[in-house]
Enzyme design. Structure first.
Site, short mmCIF file in Angstrom:
data_model
loop_
_atom_site.label_atom_id
_atom_site.label_comp_id
_atom_site.label_asym_id
_atom_site.label_seq_id
_atom_site.Cartn_x
_atom_site.Cartn_y
_atom_site.Cartn_z
N PRO A 89 0.81 -1.22 0.00
CA PRO A 89 0.00 0.00 0.00
C PRO A 89 0.85 1.27 0.00
O PRO A 89 0.33 2.36 -0.22
CB PRO A 89 -0.84 -0.12 1.28
N GLU A 116 2.82 -7.23 8.98
CA GLU A 116 2.90 -5.77 9.06
C GLU A 116 3.70 -5.17 7.91
O GLU A 116 3.78 -3.96 7.77
CB GLU A 116 3.51 -5.34 10.40
N ARG A 154 -3.68 -8.80 -20.51
CA ARG A 154 -4.50 -8.21 -21.58
C ARG A 154 -3.64 -7.48 -22.61
O ARG A 154 -4.07 -7.24 -23.73
CB ARG A 154 -5.53 -7.23 -21.01
N ASP A 169 -10.38 -0.36 -24.62
CA ASP A 169 -10.69 -0.32 -23.19
C ASP A 169 -10.70 1.11 -22.67
O ASP A 169 -9.91 1.94 -23.11
CB ASP A 169 -9.62 -1.08 -22.37
N1 ADE Z 1 -0.87 -5.10 0.15
C1 ADE Z 1 -1.75 -4.68 1.08
N2 ADE Z 1 -2.52 -3.69 0.61
C2 ADE Z 1 -2.11 -3.47 -0.68
C3 ADE Z 1 -2.52 -2.55 -1.69
N3 ADE Z 1 -3.49 -1.67 -1.49
N4 ADE Z 1 -1.89 -2.60 -2.88
C4 ADE Z 1 -0.88 -3.48 -3.07
N5 ADE Z 1 -0.46 -4.36 -2.15
C5 ADE Z 1 -1.08 -4.36 -0.97
#
Ligand code: ADE
Length: 239
Positions: A89, A116, A154, A169
């Site tokens: 993330p 974590e 794709r 697309d």
């Molecule tokens: N791992 C945990 N959340 C994630 C996300 N939003 N994008 C990519 N990998 C992740």
């Protein structure tokens, strides 16, 4: 295109890899996916891959040595040097432009995290391309890796039925409009009728109608994609 997926949960991918489009692409040799169980690189007798964070705090952190050694072994294969992607993330946000950029590599390593997160030295040593699929936190990188594989295959020539498909697309290069509404039989379902224009056989007018539909949808739902707005240039000419 070849993917080497590093994960603690390789079984999560097997159902997905066996489904229609991807399964066919793998059978045709257009796409190759190799799953690597991170636990196989653990040196400890219990196959641990994580440990408690220095400084305290909840959860567990994926250990640096296991991951670095696993990735280095994959990278040492004699083919084209793979592009290393870490799903996290904290990464740059995935969109179609990033998909198109990544599709230029014919080999990718996808590193899926859990717990974590990764020991920071994984990033310092391996310098991966950190990718996030959106501003939300998943339980791990596996689902994010599948999203990325799905978007990338794709782009591989021959994978889609007809080559035009991925250029049409929404979000593909130069196309910043949402897709128009599609219909198939029956012509009337519970009084919801297919628009007459689509039954007219007039391909020019149908194309015009679809373009208009795309534009209206985009204006209504995702005006942020219209930058600059399509009419702004016309307006500037009306004095
Ligand atoms: N791992 C945990 N959340 C994630 C996300 N939003 N994008 C990519 N990998 C992740």
């Amino acid at each position: 295109m070849r993917f080497d997926v590093v994960t603690l949960f390789p079984d999560m991918f097997t159902g997905y890899l066996g489904q229609s489009l991807l399964h066919k692409a793998i059978e045709q040799g257009l796409v190759e996916v190799e799953l690597h169980n991170l636990r196989d690189w653990s040196k400890d007798k219990h196959h641990n891959v994580d440990d408690r964070p220095f400084g305290g705090g909840p959860g567990m952190v994926l250990k640096v040595d296991t991951i670095v050694e696993c990735v280095e072994e994959i990278q040492s294969q004699p083919d084209e040097k793979p592009h290393l992607v870490m799903l996290t993330p904290q990464g740059r946000r995935l969109d179609q432009r990033v998909v198109e950029e990544l599709a230029e590599s014919s080999r990718l390593i996808l590193l899926c995290g859990r717990y974590e997160g990764f020991d920071q030295r994984v990033v310092d040593i391996l310098d991966p391309d950190e990718i996030s699929i959106g501003d939300f936190v998943l339980n791990g990188g596996e689902v994010a890796a599948m999203v990325l594989v799905d978007a990338l295959v794709r782009m591989v020539p021959g994978v889609l039925g007809h080559e035009q498909s991925n250029q049409d697309d929404s979000f593909s290069r130069g196309n910043r409009l949402l897709e128009f509404a599609q219909y198939t039989r029956p012509r009337d379902y519970r009084g919801h009728r297919v628009p007459d224009i689509l039954l007219s056989g007039d391909h020019e007018r149908i194309a015009e109608w679809r373009k208009q539909q795309s534009l209206e949808r985009t204006q209504k739902r995702r005006a942020d994609l219209l930058d600059p707005p399509p009419h702004s240039q016309d307006e500037s000419k009306t004095d």
